[in-house]
Scaffold this motif. Structure first.
Motif, PDB file in Angstrom:
ATOM      1  N   ASN A 357       0.701  -1.276   0.047  1.00 19.99           N
ATOM      2  CA  ASN A 357      -0.174  -0.056  -0.196  1.00 19.99           C
ATOM      3  C   ASN A 357       0.724   1.308  -0.125  1.00 19.99           C
ATOM      4  O   ASN A 357       0.251   2.327  -0.189  1.00 19.99           O
ATOM      5  N   ARG A 358       2.166   0.970   0.349  1.00 23.23           N
ATOM      6  CA  ARG A 358       3.011   2.259   0.422  1.00 23.23           C
ATOM      7  C   ARG A 358       4.260   2.014  -0.584  1.00 23.23           C
ATOM      8  O   ARG A 358       5.123   3.372  -0.791  1.00 23.23           O
ATOM      9  N   ASN A 359       4.598   1.283  -1.000  1.00 21.60           N
ATOM     10  CA  ASN A 359       5.956   0.859  -1.713  1.00 21.60           C
ATOM     11  C   ASN A 359       5.814   0.948  -3.404  1.00 21.60           C
ATOM     12  O   ASN A 359       6.582   0.484  -3.930  1.00 21.60           O
ATOM     13  N   GLY A 360       4.533   1.585  -3.770  1.00 22.07           N
ATOM     14  CA  GLY A 360       4.318   1.911  -5.118  1.00 22.07           C
ATOM     15  C   GLY A 360       4.123   0.373  -5.865  1.00 22.07           C
ATOM     16  O   GLY A 360       4.289   0.581  -7.181  1.00 22.07           O
ATOM     17  N   GLY A 361       3.294  -0.428  -5.267  1.00 21.70           N
ATOM     18  CA  GLY A 361       2.842  -1.599  -5.895  1.00 21.70           C
ATOM     19  C   GLY A 361       3.760  -2.686  -5.924  1.00 21.70           C
ATOM     20  O   GLY A 361       3.351  -3.621  -6.735  1.00 21.70           O
ATOM     21  N   LEU A 362       4.798  -2.767  -5.419  1.00 24.43           N
ATOM     22  CA  LEU A 362       5.701  -4.049  -5.110  1.00 24.43           C
ATOM     23  C   LEU A 362       4.908  -5.013  -4.397  1.00 24.43           C
ATOM     24  O   LEU A 362       4.052  -4.793  -3.520  1.00 24.43           O
ATOM     25  N   PRO A 363       5.387  -6.050  -4.474  1.00 23.85           N
ATOM     26  CA  PRO A 363       4.459  -7.193  -3.978  1.00 23.85           C
ATOM     27  C   PRO A 363       4.646  -7.465  -2.210  1.00 23.85           C
ATOM     28  O   PRO A 363       5.841  -6.909  -1.738  1.00 23.85           O
TER      29      PRO A 363
END
Length: 495
Positions: A357-363
């Motif tokens: 939710n905060r890492n730009g869409g990383l898994p």
């Protein structure tokens, strides 16, 4: 090549670190003459029947009673009653740094110590001999009496010691090392124990480790911002100059150098979370605190922590409290605060990095195959445990004064406890830095963008060379330690 340490000049933290291995101690003629003059003056004072604490008197609260007539017997009495230490034994590097620092203090020539005592410490430091010293027992008030007493006894061939890492009876360790048992009189014995050398040595070693981690978090914060595509305006020189704090300004200079060329992605919020946006302010405040600790340690490394002190040129014996370790106690407690907040910053950055939710869409958890794999989940759990361990133990030791010794020591600094605690915490901080570094390396594998800043690309390449991608899952404890060393080495090259 064996490191040389010249006792004619103030010691450095690098000297204390070097003493973990055999070192050559340089004792020049001027230093030897200075120490000998102090010893000769002591003999003259005793011949005049002048009172000298510990030589003609009892110790501590028993100062009002006469000491033993035989000076060698007085040495036995000095050290025997201090054999009350408890707990696990101190690390070898801490003990050897302590004894190097004790030699440096005695070499100032104001302690009235026999020259052969400094020669014996120098001979010991040229070998792998390490006295077995219990961790618990010092309140840092009349110096580190109990741990230094254990060290002195080992040098006399009593108690235990280590040689080449093997624990032996001290007499056997001395013989195998080619060392003679150290003869002492009452003044020599008191001079060996009546100083804050353990407190200062542990604080100095902790300071070096905290500084390395502090630099490392600056580097990793820049890499985090670049991988996420953050706007680097939070590092703007005008912004930080307006803030006005020297530490933040200096940290900003360093972080701008690492992140030079960072191009924002335009996909991040206008304002990043505080763990990125406020990092120069937080790390800058830490820098200001570390500069204070630098000054305290520099003073201690060049000072004399003993009682009484002897000034032959002025025909003076001065009794006082230079063995009171309050400066290092405050410094070590401040280090503990720095460790807690810098470690908290790194742990929160790791939390941001694993959160989709905060890492730009990383898994989630940076797992290569979420559900089938778990990526950084174990590392984050361990990092959370490490920071809570640090935070749980940050109560300042220097405010815990309890009267002791029949109220002779009615205030005590407890610097030894503060210093050893700070060193423990610094080692945990090192692992938190490594945890964040492993996360950043994995983020680059699971979809983060290629760094746009050359400095960020360089540290990422170093991490990638040392830490394989997590695909499939594997135990990561060794990777965390290895990544921490990579960051520390990289940070030194940039400093």
């Amino acid at each position: 090549m064996t490191t040389e340490v010249d006792l004619a000049v103030p010691l450095r933290i690098a000297d204390l670190r070097a003493a973990r291995d055999p070192v050559k101690i340089v004792i020049g003629p001027q230093l030897r003459d200075r120490v000998a003059a102090g010893r000769t003056f002591l003999s003259e004072v005793l011949g005049d029947d002048r009172a000298v604490y510990g030589a003609t008197t009892g110790f501590g609260a028993l100062v009002g009673y006469a000491g033993r007539a035989d000076l060698r017997d007085q040495a036995d009495n000095t050290l025997a009653h201090l054999g009350a230490g408890q707990g696990p034994e101190l690390d070898a590097e801490v003990v050897r740094a302590t004894l190097l620092l004790r030699a440096g203090s005695l070499a100032r020539g104001a302690s009235g110590v026999s020259p052969h005592v400094i020669d014996a410490l120098a001979a010991m430091l040229a070998t792998t001999f390490v006295p077995a010293v219990p961790r618990l027992g010092s309140v840092g008030a009349s110096g580190d009496l109990i741990p230094l007493g254990a060290a002195a006894q080992a040098l006399r061939g009593r108690g235990h010691a280590y040689l080449d890492g093997v624990r032996l009876p001290a007499a056997e360790a001395l013989a195998r090392a080619g060392l003679e048992p150290l003869p002492l009189d009452g003044r020599d014995a008191l001079a060996l124990v009546n100083g804050t050398s353990l407190t200062t040595a542990a604080t100095a070693l902790a300071l070096e480790e905290v500084r390395a981690a502090h630099r490392g978090v600056q580097v990793l914060t820049c890499l985090l911002a670049d991988l996420l595509g953050s706007d680097p305006q939070f590092l703007d020189a005008r912004l930080l100059q307006a803030y006005g704090h020297p530490g933040a300004i200096g940290v900003g200079v360093h972080m701008r150098r690492i992140s030079a060329g960072l191009v924002p992605s335009g996909k991040r919020p206008l304002q990043e979370p505080y763990s990125i946006r406020c990092s120069p302010q937080l790390l800058g405040a830490a820098e200001d605190a570390l500069r204070y600790v630098d000054a305290v340690i520099a003073a201690d490394l060049g000072g004399v922590t003993d009682n009484p002190l002897f000034f032959p040129d002025e025909d003076l014996v001065v009794h006082g409290g230079n063995f009171f370790g309050q400066p290092a106690a405050f410094a070590a407690d401040l280090l503990s605060m720095v460790v807690a907040q810098v470690g908290n910053l790194a742990e929160r950055q790791l939390d941001l990095l694993v959160d989709p939710n905060r890492n730009g869409g990383l898994p989630p958890m940076l797992a290569a195959g979420p559900g089938q794999q778990h990526g950084l989940q174990g590392v984050q759990l361990a990092a959370t445990a490490l920071i809570t361990e640090i935070r749980r133990d940050t109560m300042p030791a220097s405010m815990q004064s309890v009267p002791t010794n029949l109220h002779n020591q009615d205030v005590i600094p407890l610097g030894t406890q503060a210093a050893l605690r700070a060193l423990d915490q610094a080692r945990l901080l090192h692992l938190i830095v490594g945890s964040l570094a492993v996360g950043l390396r994995q983020a680059a594998y699971v979809g983060a963008r290629t760094p746009t800043a050359s400095g960020c690309a360089e540290i990422l390449a170093a991490l990638a060379a040392a830490v394989p991608v997590i695909d499939p899952d594997r135990p990561l404890s060794d990777d965390v330690r290895r990544a921490a060393e990579v960051v520390a080495d990289f940070s030194v090259r940039l400093s």
